[in-house]
Motif scaffolding. Structure first.
Motif, mmCIF file in Angstrom:
data_model
loop_
_atom_site.group_PDB
_atom_site.id
_atom_site.type_symbol
_atom_site.label_atom_id
_atom_site.label_comp_id
_atom_site.label_asym_id
_atom_site.label_seq_id
_atom_site.Cartn_x
_atom_site.Cartn_y
_atom_site.Cartn_z
ATOM 1 N N TRP A 174 -13.392 2.589 -4.597
ATOM 2 C CA TRP A 174 -12.381 1.681 -5.100
ATOM 3 C C TRP A 174 -12.277 1.767 -6.617
ATOM 4 C CZ3 TRP A 174 -8.554 -0.682 -2.830
ATOM 5 C CH2 TRP A 174 -7.887 -1.717 -3.508
ATOM 6 N N THR A 183 -4.441 0.461 -9.247
ATOM 7 C CA THR A 183 -5.515 0.020 -8.361
ATOM 8 C C THR A 183 -5.446 0.823 -7.066
ATOM 9 O OG1 THR A 183 -5.348 -2.204 -9.275
ATOM 10 C CG2 THR A 183 -6.467 -1.988 -7.157
ATOM 11 N N GLY A 184 -6.601 1.178 -6.514
ATOM 12 C CA GLY A 184 -6.591 1.874 -5.231
ATOM 13 C C GLY A 184 -7.860 2.668 -4.978
ATOM 14 N N PHE A 218 0.214 -3.784 -5.860
ATOM 15 C CA PHE A 218 0.342 -2.421 -5.352
ATOM 16 C C PHE A 218 -1.010 -1.735 -5.422
ATOM 17 C CE2 PHE A 218 0.921 2.134 -5.819
ATOM 18 C CZ PHE A 218 1.819 2.412 -4.806
ATOM 19 N N VAL A 219 -1.401 -1.080 -4.319
ATOM 20 C CA VAL A 219 -2.606 -0.244 -4.324
ATOM 21 C C VAL A 219 -2.236 1.132 -3.774
ATOM 22 C CG1 VAL A 219 -4.234 -2.146 -4.110
ATOM 23 C CG2 VAL A 219 -3.402 -1.060 -2.059
ATOM 24 N N ALA A 220 -2.854 2.157 -4.352
ATOM 25 C CA ALA A 220 -2.571 3.537 -3.961
ATOM 26 C C ALA A 220 -3.705 4.080 -3.095
ATOM 27 C CB ALA A 220 -2.404 4.413 -5.193
ATOM 28 N N LEU A 221 -3.334 4.811 -2.064
ATOM 29 C CA LEU A 221 -4.346 5.454 -1.229
ATOM 30 C C LEU A 221 -4.968 6.657 -1.933
ATOM 31 C CD1 LEU A 221 -2.577 5.324 2.241
ATOM 32 C CD2 LEU A 221 -4.446 3.885 1.411
ATOM 33 N N ILE A 266 0.862 -1.177 0.000
ATOM 34 C CA ILE A 266 0.000 0.000 0.000
ATOM 35 C C ILE A 266 0.902 1.232 0.000
ATOM 36 C CG2 ILE A 266 -1.751 1.300 1.257
ATOM 37 C CD1 ILE A 266 -2.627 -1.375 2.500
ATOM 38 N N ALA A 298 -2.916 -4.718 -9.190
ATOM 39 C CA ALA A 298 -3.299 -5.729 -8.198
ATOM 40 C C ALA A 298 -4.282 -6.684 -8.853
ATOM 41 C CB ALA A 298 -3.932 -5.076 -6.969
#
Length: 92
Positions: free
Chosen positions: A83, A42-43, A25-28, A2, A89
């Motif tokens: 989302w 993704t995030g 990997f996910v982004a805030l 994250i 991801a």
């Protein structure tokens, strides 16, 4: 992993990580990744335009009602993010 935005993702790819094959990997804040021209991350989209519009509505209301200083009973606004499926991801 994250991360907040593009810096972490770009660093991982520079280190040779194959996203999402080696590491998801996910982004805030996916909008930050778009500003850095990194697409399809993704995030969470924090819905910044609605946050800004809500802040302006609150400020306009305070000006209209001649409110000054800190309020005795603060009002809190919650703008939910949403989302965003991307390529960094596996699908949920």
């Amino acid at each position: 992993m994250i991360g907040f935005g593009p810096k972490q993702l770009l660093l991982l790819t520079e280190l040779g990580c194959r996203i999402p094959r080696d590491l998801a990997f996910v982004a805030l804040d996916v909008e930050q990744t778009r500003l850095a021209h990194v697409e399809k991350v993704t995030g969470i989209n924090q819905n910044l335009p609605l946050i800004g519009a809500t802040a302006i509505d609150i400020l306009a209301s305070q000006l209209y009602h001649n409110e000054q200083g800190l309020p005795q009973r603060p009002v809190y606004s919650m703008i939910e993010g949403y989302w965003v499926e991307g390529r960094t991801a596996p699908p949920r």
